[in-house]
Design a protein around this motif. Structure first.
Motif, short mmCIF file in Angstrom:
data_model
loop_
_atom_site.label_atom_id
_atom_site.label_comp_id
_atom_site.label_asym_id
_atom_site.label_seq_id
_atom_site.Cartn_x
_atom_site.Cartn_y
_atom_site.Cartn_z
N ASN A 231 4.49 -6.27 -1.07
CA ASN A 231 3.96 -4.96 -1.50
C ASN A 231 4.38 -4.66 -2.93
N LYS B 264 2.42 -6.64 -5.21
CA LYS B 264 1.02 -6.23 -5.28
C LYS B 264 0.84 -4.98 -6.14
N TYR B 265 1.77 -4.02 -5.97
CA TYR B 265 1.54 -2.72 -6.61
C TYR B 265 2.37 -2.52 -7.89
N ASP C 289 10.84 -1.21 -6.94
CA ASP C 289 9.92 -1.79 -7.93
C ASP C 289 9.59 -0.74 -8.98
N ILE D 54 3.61 5.90 -5.07
CA ILE D 54 2.77 6.47 -4.02
C ILE D 54 2.76 7.99 -4.16
N ILE E 264 2.89 6.75 5.36
CA ILE E 264 2.72 5.37 4.85
C ILE E 264 3.05 4.30 5.88
N TYR F 75 -2.63 2.68 7.54
CA TYR F 75 -2.67 3.72 6.51
C TYR F 75 -2.51 3.08 5.14
N ARG F 76 -3.44 3.40 4.29
CA ARG F 76 -3.36 2.86 2.92
C ARG F 76 -3.68 3.96 1.93
N VAL F 77 -2.97 3.90 0.81
CA VAL F 77 -3.21 4.95 -0.19
C VAL F 77 -4.60 4.76 -0.79
N SER G 126 -6.17 -1.90 -1.77
CA SER G 126 -5.33 -2.63 -0.84
C SER G 126 -6.09 -3.83 -0.29
N GLY H 133 -4.45 -6.90 1.47
CA GLY H 133 -3.58 -6.18 2.43
C GLY H 133 -4.32 -5.84 3.72
N THR H 134 -3.54 -5.74 4.78
CA THR H 134 -4.14 -5.40 6.07
C THR H 134 -3.84 -3.96 6.47
N GLY H 135 -2.90 -3.35 5.78
CA GLY H 135 -2.49 -1.97 6.14
C GLY H 135 -1.52 -1.97 7.30
N GLY I 161 1.46 -4.10 7.11
CA GLY I 161 2.75 -4.63 6.64
C GLY I 161 3.92 -3.70 6.90
N LEU I 162 3.80 -2.43 6.45
CA LEU I 162 4.92 -1.50 6.59
C LEU I 162 5.17 -1.15 8.06
N SER J 41 8.60 2.50 -6.59
CA SER J 41 8.93 2.89 -5.22
C SER J 41 10.24 2.24 -4.82
P1 ADP Z 1 -0.96 -3.38 2.95
O1 ADP Z 1 -1.18 -4.61 3.67
O2 ADP Z 1 -2.23 -2.66 2.59
O3 ADP Z 1 -0.05 -3.52 1.78
P2 ADP Z 1 1.23 -1.91 4.03
O4 ADP Z 1 1.44 -1.31 5.34
O5 ADP Z 1 2.17 -2.93 3.61
O6 ADP Z 1 -0.26 -2.43 3.98
O7 ADP Z 1 1.23 -0.73 3.01
C1 ADP Z 1 0.52 0.39 3.22
C2 ADP Z 1 0.09 1.07 1.93
O8 ADP Z 1 1.22 1.59 1.27
C3 ADP Z 1 -0.53 0.12 0.92
O9 ADP Z 1 -1.92 0.04 1.15
C4 ADP Z 1 -0.23 0.80 -0.40
O10 ADP Z 1 -1.22 1.74 -0.69
C5 ADP Z 1 1.07 1.51 -0.13
N1 ADP Z 1 2.26 0.76 -0.67
C6 ADP Z 1 3.09 -0.01 0.04
N2 ADP Z 1 4.08 -0.47 -0.71
C7 ADP Z 1 3.87 0.01 -1.96
C8 ADP Z 1 4.57 -0.11 -3.20
N3 ADP Z 1 5.67 -0.85 -3.35
N4 ADP Z 1 4.05 0.55 -4.30
C9 ADP Z 1 2.94 1.30 -4.16
N5 ADP Z 1 2.24 1.44 -3.01
C10 ADP Z 1 2.70 0.79 -1.92
#
Ligand code: ADP
Length: 585
Positions: A481, A484-485, A510, A515, A523, A528-530, A535, A540-542, A544-545, A569
């Motif tokens: 993550n 990616k971001y 990072d 967010i 989150i 849930y994705r921003v 994503s 991303g699959t939404g 991960g977290l 974040s």
């Molecule tokens: P994904 O597979 O889309 O990354 P996650 O569950 O890992 O799914 O994350 C959910 C959402 O949280 C992401 O779509 C992103 O919008 C936001 N996000 C997660 N980690 C970060 C980060 N380090 N910086 C910014 N946004 C993040």
């Protein structure tokens, strides 16, 4: 006794006077027979004198107690008398009716007279008959004093007997009344005590008579009553403790819909504080509209869903109310309603999230499938002829397929975590080793994006007991993550230290896009994705977290995220440092 006395005394008096009269008459008769031959002598002769003399002798011999006996000649003149003081009357005529009747030859003559000395006397006269002629008469006047004295003695015996009997009766009456009224008074006292709920005393049983039996029956009744009341009380207590300890709320109403009973749970659910207002309407209490209230009280409606907020500002609880009408035994009329309140908030929320999850999964799968389909169709429609384009299209199809595989793998992983199928393989792990490993895994991308990565492990947390594979996945998700971001040239810091509550705290910081505040709260939710498009583009699959959160939770730790938009974040998760009891080695 009085009646008998009156009868007895009067018949006694009659028989005494009868006897007395009979006696007098018999004597007069006897004398008249004895004297018959003494009459008829010449006047002034010696014969006459001797006759008078013998008559006197007879009269005196026939002494009757206190009675005066006169012998009279045919003209009514007194020849002789038995009372010496009356000798002056000799030669005088006795003119009484009885005498003249006797001289007329009537033999049964009697009467009462009151003498000069105020004494009642019985008078009898008998004719003296010689041959066929009445030659004289016998007259007897007897004093009845003795008879009356006897009578009055008998009377006084009766009177004293009567008085004695009366006195005895009075005493007996008092004693008898006491023996009857005393137990009755006792019983009255006890009845009052029983009515006031005091059952500990018993009515004394004085005997085996009717009152005694009544007392026994009363004591028996008291015992039964006490037993019945105790049983009743017990039942009530049982019911109230059942009601108080029930996890469901119970509200009972009467036939008009007014609340008559409510348990603590129901009060809590409905946010009713303090004692229940007498007869509060059920409809008002549950917030039903008038139509619903009517159908509930008439036993038509059977259940309703309520959204109740127990306190202001809190999320409303979802409560399912089931109404059961109470029917009267006779007539089948509705006598009241029982409303059972079940808090189904959790159930409903679960149901809701399940629905949402299914919708999300379907959506997530449909997107790549649609893409794959359209690219495959395009290939089919002649793109295959153009090898360059065909290679690109096949590349897209492969990408989408990979994404789908990732998605399904993630879903499977989550499902395993949810069903607690995968048990943790806890082992002692070197923390810095673990963090370095993760950094190494992503070194290619890191280098590609020219990102600076650093790891720092404080001395106090050299090792920890955890499932290395699972935590690697958590760290992998977080670092991926962050990568990616975070735009090119950014920084990522991995850090481990001991938290205030003695846990291992691992953080991934990072300097990425961050967010927005409003999204931070949600989150960790699945899918849930921003920014959905971004994503997805990033692969991303939404999930991960949410996977990370489940793994950390399974270890007994927690995860949190802090972020500042466009600044970066910080995701921190904690894990127990020591081996937890019950976890596998
Ligand atoms: P994904 O597979 O889309 O990354 P996650 O569950 O890992 O799914 O994350 C959910 C959402 O949280 C992401 O779509 C992103 O919008 C936001 N996000 C997660 N980690 C970060 C980060 N380090 N910086 C910014 N946004 C993040």
């Amino acid at each position: 006794m009085q009646l008998i006395g009156v009868y007895f005394v009067s018949s006694m008096k009659n028989s005494l006077t009868d006897n007395f009269t009979k006696d007098l008459k018999a004597r007069a008769e006897m004398l008249s027979i004895l004297t018959a031959d003494k009459f008829g002598s010449e006047t002034g002769t010696a014969d006459e004198e001797s006759a008078v003399e013998s008559l006197r002798g007879m009269v005196n011999n026939l002494y009757i107690n206190g009675a005066e006996i006169q012998v009279l000649d045919a003209s009514g003149k007194i020849i002789t008398t038995s009372i010496p003081s009356q000798n002056d009357y000799v030669g005088q005529r006795n003119t009484q009716t009885v005498v003249s009747r006797a001289l007329q030859g009537i033999s049964d003559n009697e009467e009462y007279i009151i003498a000069d000395d105020n004494v009642r006397k019985k008078v009898v006269a008998k004719p003296v008959i010689s041959g066929d002629k009445v030659v004289g008469a016998i007259y007897i006047a007897a004093d009845m004093k003795d008879l009356y004295a006897t009578m009055s003695r008998i009377n006084s015996v009766f009177l004293s007997g009567l008085l004695l009997a009366l006195a005895l009766t009075a005493v007996l009456g008092v004693i008898l009344a006491h023996t009857i009224t005393h137990p009755i008074k006792e019983m009255t006292k006890h009845a009052t005590a029983v009515a006031e709920g005091r059952f500990n005393r018993k009515v004394p049983v004085f005997g085996n008579d009717e009152i005694g039996q009544l007392s026994q029956a009363f004591n028996y009744m008291t015992d039964r009553l006490r037993e019945a009341l105790l049983q009743n009380e017990e039942e009530k207590e049982k019911l109230s403790s059942i009601l108080a300890n029930m996890s469901d709320g119970v509200v009972a109403t009467d036939e008009s819909g007014a609340v008559i009973l409510m348990n603590t749970r129901a009060a809590l659910m409905l946010g009713a504080e303090g004692p229940l207002p007498e007869g509060a309407p059920l409809g008002g209490l549950l917030g039903l509209d008038p139509e619903q209230t009517v159908s509930v009280t008439q036993g038509i409606a059977q259940s309703a869903m309520l959204h109740l907020s127990p306190l202001d500002g809190e999320d409303p609880n979802i409560v399912r109310v089931t109404f059961t009408p109470i029917h009267r035994r006779e007539g089948g009329r509705v006598a009241g309603t029982i409303a059972v309140l079940q808090d189904v908030t959790e159930q409903e929320n679960l149901e809701e999230s399940r629905r949402e999850f299914v919708a999300n999964v379907s959506h997530e799968l449909r997107t790549p499938l649609t893409t794959i389909k359209s690219y495959a169709e395009a290939l089919d429609d002649g793109v295959l002829e153009d090898p360059q384009l065909a290679v690109r299209f096949v590349g897209v199809i492969r990408n989408e397929t990979e994404r789908m595989i990732r998605l399904v793998t993630d879903l499977l992983h989550l499902s395993r975590l949810d069903s607690k199928e995968s048990s943790l393989r806890i082992q002692q792990t070197d923390i810095s080793d673990m963090l370095e490993d993760v950094a190494d895994r992503f070194s290619f991308q890191i280098r590609q994006k020219r990102i600076h990565i650093s790891t720092r492990v404080r001395k106090d947390v050299a090792t920890a007991w955890l499932d290395r594979d699972q935590i690697d996945q958590v760290l992998g998700n977080l670092v991926s993550n962050a990568l990616k971001y975070t735009p090119e040239g950014g920084t990522i810091q991995l850090e481990a230290h001991k938290s205030e509550d003695g846990m291992l705290a691992v953080s991934v910081r990072d300097s990425g896009i961050g967010i927005p505040k409003k999204d931070i709260e949600r989150i960790f939710e699945r899918f849930y994705r921003v920014d959905k498009a971004r994503s997805r583009n990033m692969g991303g699959t939404g999930l991960g977290l949410s996977i990370a959160r489940e793994i950390v939770k399974a270890h007994g730790g927690s995860i949190s995220l802090q972020s500042e938009l466009n600044e970066g974040s910080l995701v921190t998760f904690t894990l127990p440092l020591m081996k937890q009891r019950g976890s596998e080695a």
